[in-house]
Design an enzyme around this catalytic site. Structure first.
Site, PDB file in Angstrom:
ATOM      1  CG  HIS A   1      -2.044   0.984   1.084  1.00 14.67           C
ATOM      2  ND1 HIS A   1      -1.903   2.307   1.383  1.00 14.67           N
ATOM      3  CD2 HIS A   1      -3.305   0.825   0.626  1.00 14.67           C
ATOM      4  CE1 HIS A   1      -3.039   2.944   1.136  1.00 14.67           C
ATOM      5  NE2 HIS A   1      -3.908   2.068   0.668  1.00 14.67           N
TER       6      HIS A   1
ATOM      7  CG  ASP B   1      -7.984  -3.259  -3.765  1.00 10.48           C
ATOM      8  OD1 ASP B   1      -7.211  -2.370  -3.386  1.00 10.48           O
ATOM      9  OD2 ASP B   1      -9.139  -3.051  -4.174  1.00 10.48           O
TER      10      ASP B   1
HETATM   11  C1  SDX Z   1      -5.645   0.843  -3.316  1.00  8.75           C
HETATM   12  O1  SDX Z   1      -3.904   5.255  -1.908  1.00  8.75           O
HETATM   13  C2  SDX Z   1      -4.971   4.563  -1.420  1.00  8.75           C
HETATM   14  O2  SDX Z   1      -5.479   4.886  -0.417  1.00  8.75           O
HETATM   15  C3  SDX Z   1      -5.419   3.423  -2.312  1.00  8.75           C
HETATM   16  C4  SDX Z   1      -6.529   2.570  -1.747  1.00  8.75           C
HETATM   17  C5  SDX Z   1      -7.815   3.370  -1.560  1.00  8.75           C
HETATM   18  O3  SDX Z   1      -8.621   2.954  -0.706  1.00  8.75           O
HETATM   19  O4  SDX Z   1      -8.007   4.357  -2.363  1.00  8.75           O
HETATM   20  O5  SDX Z   1      -6.103   1.997  -0.521  1.00  8.75           O
HETATM   21  C6  SDX Z   1      -6.856   1.427  -2.698  1.00  8.75           C
HETATM   22  O6  SDX Z   1      -5.246   1.321  -4.373  1.00  8.75           O
HETATM   23  C7  SDX Z   1      -4.901  -0.274  -2.600  1.00  8.75           C
HETATM   24  C8  SDX Z   1      -3.622  -0.730  -3.388  1.00  8.75           C
HETATM   25  C9  SDX Z   1      -4.089  -1.715  -4.469  1.00  8.75           C
HETATM   26  N1  SDX Z   1      -2.957  -2.029  -5.375  1.00  8.75           N
HETATM   27  C10 SDX Z   1      -2.400  -3.265  -5.403  1.00  8.75           C
HETATM   28  O7  SDX Z   1      -2.689  -4.179  -4.624  1.00  8.75           O
HETATM   29  C11 SDX Z   1      -1.366  -3.441  -6.529  1.00  8.75           C
HETATM   30  C12 SDX Z   1      -0.132  -4.168  -5.971  1.00  8.75           C
HETATM   31  N2  SDX Z   1       0.541  -3.247  -5.039  1.00  8.75           N
HETATM   32  C13 SDX Z   1       1.693  -2.492  -5.574  1.00  8.75           C
HETATM   33  O8  SDX Z   1       1.503  -2.052  -6.892  1.00  8.75           O
HETATM   34  C14 SDX Z   1       2.167  -1.434  -4.582  1.00  8.75           C
HETATM   35  O9  SDX Z   1       2.236  -2.030  -3.366  1.00  8.75           O
HETATM   36  C15 SDX Z   1       1.389  -0.143  -4.426  1.00  8.75           C
HETATM   37  C16 SDX Z   1       1.222   0.584  -5.713  1.00  8.75           C
HETATM   38  C17 SDX Z   1       0.036  -0.411  -3.833  1.00  8.75           C
HETATM   39  C18 SDX Z   1       2.160   0.728  -3.440  1.00  8.75           C
HETATM   40  O10 SDX Z   1       3.309   1.094  -4.063  1.00  8.75           O
HETATM   41  P1  SDX Z   1       4.420   1.897  -3.222  1.00  8.75           P
HETATM   42  O11 SDX Z   1       4.031   2.306  -1.867  1.00  8.75           O
HETATM   43  O12 SDX Z   1       4.891   2.944  -4.172  1.00  8.75           O
HETATM   44  O13 SDX Z   1       5.439   0.783  -2.968  1.00  8.75           O
HETATM   45  P2  SDX Z   1       6.723   0.685  -3.771  1.00  8.75           P
HETATM   46  O14 SDX Z   1       6.340   0.560  -5.208  1.00  8.75           O
HETATM   47  O15 SDX Z   1       7.613   1.806  -3.348  1.00  8.75           O
HETATM   48  O16 SDX Z   1       7.284  -0.700  -3.247  1.00  8.75           O
HETATM   49  C19 SDX Z   1       8.187  -0.727  -2.152  1.00  8.75           C
HETATM   50  C20 SDX Z   1       8.925  -2.034  -2.363  1.00  8.75           C
HETATM   51  C21 SDX Z   1       9.544  -2.133  -3.756  1.00  8.75           C
HETATM   52  O17 SDX Z   1      10.647  -2.996  -3.629  1.00  8.75           O
HETATM   53  P3  SDX Z   1      12.114  -2.310  -3.444  1.00  8.75           P
HETATM   54  O18 SDX Z   1      12.301  -1.354  -4.613  1.00  8.75           O
HETATM   55  O19 SDX Z   1      12.080  -1.592  -2.112  1.00  8.75           O
HETATM   56  O20 SDX Z   1      13.086  -3.463  -3.466  1.00  8.75           O
HETATM   57  O21 SDX Z   1       7.990  -3.130  -2.271  1.00  8.75           O
HETATM   58  C22 SDX Z   1       7.913  -3.796  -3.520  1.00  8.75           C
HETATM   59  C23 SDX Z   1       8.495  -2.850  -4.570  1.00  8.75           C
HETATM   60  O22 SDX Z   1       9.057  -3.574  -5.626  1.00  8.75           O
HETATM   61  N3  SDX Z   1       6.499  -4.065  -3.754  1.00  8.75           N
HETATM   62  C24 SDX Z   1       6.020  -5.243  -4.140  1.00  8.75           C
HETATM   63  C25 SDX Z   1       4.624  -5.080  -4.151  1.00  8.75           C
HETATM   64  N4  SDX Z   1       4.298  -3.821  -3.783  1.00  8.75           N
HETATM   65  C26 SDX Z   1       5.475  -3.195  -3.544  1.00  8.75           C
HETATM   66  N5  SDX Z   1       6.622  -6.396  -4.485  1.00  8.75           N
HETATM   67  C27 SDX Z   1       5.811  -7.420  -4.839  1.00  8.75           C
HETATM   68  N6  SDX Z   1       4.448  -7.357  -4.882  1.00  8.75           N
HETATM   69  C28 SDX Z   1       3.840  -6.199  -4.534  1.00  8.75           C
HETATM   70  N7  SDX Z   1       2.501  -6.123  -4.558  1.00  8.75           N
END
Ligand code: SDX
Length: 396
Positions: A271, A331
């Site tokens: 998240h 989700d």
């Molecule tokens: C919603 O903003 C809100 O409030 C949204 C929401 C709402 O009610 O409106 O809560 C609803 O959108 C929930 C999120 C739904 N999305 C997903 O489930 C998609 C999968 N999640 C990822 O795409 C990601 O976690 C995000 C987009 C949700 C968050 O991205 P961030 O905070 O920018 O995290 P990041 O990309 O900086 O990741 C940090 C690390 C990275 O690794 P490193 O570079 O540190 O080595 O965590 C990893 C990322 O690669 N990572 C994941 C991951 N999510 C982050 N690795 C594997 N699987 C994942 N799902």
């Protein structure tokens, strides 16, 4: 100060603003609507009561709630011409394409009653959107599967009427499953608002130019559609189905999610703000387990649900995920519940939009009611070329 949005370089591209509606503490895993904990609202409130709270700042008295419910029920029908907008789409159009189009088109039907500077007209636009979203959402599904449109029933509650709009057929009476009604109420309450997420910020930015509320909410629906945001619930089920079809062990998929060179991510995990467990996920997880435990053993999705439960445990105990505070988010569970209710995967993000409409329009109304509100204008960090002179094409 850049108008309504305050640009904070520390947040890079995030524009921030002030609001009294939702409080979110990502580290503590706290979520409050107008000061009320989400856990208490999910347990004791109804979705329309939460709509009243978000829009009017306080919980309603019994009479205020009855009046609000009655007034919302007076706006559930669509102008008869709107049906022809649906009929212009291909049957196999994604329901989000239909919904974003129809909501934006409502501007064509209320242009004489959507003065954004008139509080009464702003409130009526909010009531129309709350009331019409179930009809628009359900009709987008019915049109895609060739079912005739059915009209809202004012003798049913908001959640009951949505299920009736979705699944009833004119040839026989329809009684919604009380477990599904309760699950829907809770899921809609949990999704009602969430501070300045991508789609809500889109609604605020679109509305800050004084665009009409239907156009601003249509912009929010478009932003929600993405799999990184509201499209995640649909992406979770598609991911689980890919895992099921592959026959490969879960460790293969978890390793892919960790691989920097692989774009694959575990949908439904992580998240932008919660770096602790999403408080909504805790509530909805119990609901999902409740519903799954009641499913018949021969339910066609049992295998998929078993994969979801196993994947949740694998990720929760994996160092990579724990080190990055990647927990299952709301989700991850909502799609499992929608599937068990017979709602098709293509409708999952529409369900999210149905619930989030109250958050969008409450924040829009708050912004438009603020005398200090100005057009949003986030800035950028310029990373392009230095100033340079034009070179004629035959000299390049
Ligand atoms: C919603 O903003 C809100 O409030 C949204 C929401 C709402 O009610 O409106 O809560 C609803 O959108 C929930 C999120 C739904 N999305 C997903 O489930 C998609 C999968 N999640 C990822 O795409 C990601 O976690 C995000 C987009 C949700 C968050 O991205 P961030 O905070 O920018 O995290 P990041 O990309 O900086 O990741 C940090 C690390 C990275 O690794 P490193 O570079 O540190 O080595 O965590 C990893 C990322 O690669 N990572 C994941 C991951 N999510 C982050 N690795 C594997 N699987 C994942 N799902």
């Amino acid at each position: 100060e850049l108008g309504y949005f305050t640009y904070d370089p520390g947040f890079m591209s995030t524009a921030s603003c002030s609001s009294e509606i939702t409080y979110l503490d990502g580290d503590a895993g706290t979520l409050l609507y107008r000061g009320y904990p989400i856990e208490q609202l999910a347990e004791h409130s109804s979705f329309l009561e939460v709509c009243y709270l978000l829009l009017n700042k306080t919980l309603p008295t019994k009479q205020e709630l009855a009046d609000f419910e009655y007034m919302i029920s007076r706006h559930t029908m669509l102008h008869d011409q709107v049906q022809y907008f649906f009929r212009g789409f291909r049957r196999d159009a994604h329901p989000m394409a239909t919904v974003v189009g129809v909501v934006g088109a409502l501007s064509a039907f209320y242009h004489d009653d959507m003065n954004i500077h008139d509080p009464e007209q702003r409130k009526r636009s909010a009531h129309r959107l709350i009331a019409k979203m179930p009809t628009i959402a359900a009709w987008s599904y019915r049109y895609s599967v060739g079912l005739p449109f059915v009209y809202p029933r004012n003798d049913l509650s908001y959640a009951e009427d949505f299920l009736h709009l979705m699944f009833s057929v004119p040839t026989e009476p329809y009684t919604p499953d009380p477990l599904h009604v309760k699950a829907l109420e809770v899921i809609m309450i949990l999704h009602a608002d969430h501070e300045q997420n991508a789609s809500t910020s889109t609604v605020r930015l679109a509305g800050s130019s004084e665009a009409n509320p239907f156009a601003a909410v249509a912009a929010g629906i478009a932003s929600l559609w993405g799999p990184a945001h509201g499209g995640a619930n649909e992406a979770v089920i598609n991911m689980l189905r890919d895992i099921e079809k592959s026959g490969l062990p879960l460790s293969h998929w978890v390793d892919r999610a960790k691989d920097k060179n692989d774009r694959f991510r575990l949908m439904g995990f992580g998240h932008r703000v919660y770096k602790n467990y999403d408080p909504r996920a805790k509530i909805i997880r119990e609901l999902a387990n409740d519903i799954l435990d009641r499913l018949p053993a021969n339910d066609p999705n049992q295998k998929l649900f078993a994969i979801a439960r196993e994947l949740e445990q694998v990720a929760l105990n994996d160092e990579y995920f724990k080190a990055r505070n990647l927990y299952p988010n709301v989700d991850f569970y909502s799609g499992v519940i929608f599937l068990s209710m017979g709602i098709p995967v293509s409708m999952f993000t529409v369900m999210f939009a149905l619930a989030r409409t109250i958050g969008w329009i409450s924040q829009w109304d708050e912004m438009m009611g603020d005398e200090e509100s100005r057009i949003g204008r986030p800035r950028q960090l310029y990373m392009g070329a230095e100033s340079r002179d034009y070179v004629p094409v035959n000299e390049r």
